[in-house]
Design an enzyme around this catalytic site. Sequence first.
Site, PDB file in Angstrom:
ATOM      1  N   ASP A 142      48.411  39.017  26.627  1.00  0.00           N
ATOM      2  CA  ASP A 142      49.140  39.400  27.822  1.00  0.00           C
ATOM      3  C   ASP A 142      48.455  40.642  28.384  1.00  0.00           C
ATOM      4  O   ASP A 142      48.563  41.736  27.814  1.00  0.00           O
ATOM      5  CB  ASP A 142      50.601  39.685  27.470  1.00  0.00           C
ATOM      6  CG  ASP A 142      51.448  40.061  28.676  1.00  0.00           C
ATOM      7  OD1 ASP A 142      50.885  40.342  29.752  1.00  0.00           O
ATOM      8  OD2 ASP A 142      52.695  40.089  28.533  1.00  0.00           O
ATOM      9  N   HIS A 143      47.731  40.466  29.502  1.00  0.00           N
ATOM     10  CA  HIS A 143      46.914  41.561  30.030  1.00  0.00           C
ATOM     11  C   HIS A 143      47.754  42.708  30.581  1.00  0.00           C
ATOM     12  O   HIS A 143      47.220  43.791  30.875  1.00  0.00           O
ATOM     13  CB  HIS A 143      45.971  41.026  31.114  1.00  0.00           C
ATOM     14  CG  HIS A 143      44.616  41.661  31.090  1.00  0.00           C
ATOM     15  ND1 HIS A 143      44.362  42.881  30.493  1.00  0.00           N
ATOM     16  CD2 HIS A 143      43.414  41.243  31.594  1.00  0.00           C
ATOM     17  CE1 HIS A 143      43.095  43.196  30.630  1.00  0.00           C
ATOM     18  NE2 HIS A 143      42.489  42.215  31.296  1.00  0.00           N
ATOM     19  N   ARG A 144      49.056  42.512  30.757  1.00  0.00           N
ATOM     20  CA  ARG A 144      49.924  43.613  31.173  1.00  0.00           C
ATOM     21  C   ARG A 144      50.093  44.623  30.055  1.00  0.00           C
ATOM     22  O   ARG A 144      50.313  45.814  30.294  1.00  0.00           O
ATOM     23  CB  ARG A 144      51.300  43.079  31.581  1.00  0.00           C
ATOM     24  CG  ARG A 144      51.308  42.100  32.738  1.00  0.00           C
ATOM     25  CD  ARG A 144      52.680  41.477  32.935  1.00  0.00           C
ATOM     26  NE  ARG A 144      53.129  40.794  31.731  1.00  0.00           N
ATOM     27  CZ  ARG A 144      54.321  40.198  31.606  1.00  0.00           C
ATOM     28  NH1 ARG A 144      55.178  40.223  32.628  1.00  0.00           N
ATOM     29  NH2 ARG A 144      54.653  39.579  30.494  1.00  0.00           N
TER      30      ARG A 144
END
Length: 435
Positions: A407-409
């Site tokens: 999850d790049h967040r």
Amino acid sequence: MPIAIKMPALSPTMEEGTLAKWLVKVGDKVSAGDIMAEIETDKATMEFEAVDEGTIAHIQVDEGSEGVKVGAIIATLAEEGEDPADVEPITEGDSAPAPSPAAKEEAQETAKEAPAPSPSPAPATAPAATPAPAASGERIIASPLARRIAEQKGVDLSAVKGSGPHGRIIKVDVENAEKAPAKAETAAPAASAAAPVAPVEAQDFGIPHEKEKLSGMRKTIARRLTESKQQVPHIYLTVDIRLDELLKLRSQLNAALEPQGVKLSVNDLLIKALAKSLVAVPQCNVQFAGDTLLKFNRADISVAVSIDNGLITPIIEDAGSKAISAISTEMKDLAGRAREGKLKPEEYQGGTASLSNMGMFGIKQFEAVINPPQAMIMAIGAGEKRPYVVDDALQIATVMSATGSFDHRAIDGADGAQLMKVFKEMVENPLGLVA
């Protein structure tokens, strides 16, 4: 005094379920602890036990009924000393099922239909501005006959106004709704700009086929994975990992553990390797939570297990600190009970990261979808003989491809790459897994 039997909450997050099967019938006596029904949640089918003694006087929700809200009255129990024939079914406002059993209701519906209703009934379609029952958090209350007709005719019950007791949808409502489908679509364009794109309507094109109704689990899988791909920005990182040392260690450990009846799988070792990697790279053992980031102090690994009607992810808690033999024993027990639908909610809800292994199917490499609210999942491909550079010389080695979905967040690419590097080192130098 009669006792209301209500739909139980079989997990902390359960809001509704499917009454899969009644194990009692009207007139049966039950005692506390007797199994009365099987309830299907979005993850498992669980047994529902009686907590009171008495005689089943009425069954108000038929088996197979979907979307039964937690707390809805599903049956009425006559207490000791009461004559079940004299007991009226207990109702509780609009959340309770209609008081008549299904057979009696269908007979009433047939009688209602006989006079051939004139155009006087109001159109059954609901205006777009009026929330449908499902949108307001309430389950759709409809008779079994009405549900069957709606399914056969393709009528959306959420757009039908019921004229039965407590607003229950009955046969005549569904048939009237089918006669006026156009009105339900008239208000749609006003909201279409903000609405998500509707899925393409299925068409059989005249090809012979069968219709299979989706289980609650399959519906949940479809919803959650769609949300994941739409809302979670995935980043994928792949490494090739040499397995020869891991396979050699596994063989040695299995020889030592054979007297104890323990046989380790490659997956058991990979569960341990992922857990220790997450502890070593805590930036990846996290969860995105709006304007905060949850950082976990241990690695609980959710392991994907394929079952008949979908997928479930039982959890190995604190896998980094457990012996591989303990992981193996626990995993076999969890997987066995998962396939029988007997996992407890706390055994499959949670986890800080996931592992999905499709190597046994010969899949070389794949990119797994993150299971929200987790922030990463490791996808394991098949180990196979490949040309591989060992000590600056080209040799044949057993190699697998592992792909991490992040999850790049919550996880930067560099941190994800660091986790993949540590995971590769642990698998290629596996003595650290038993230290």
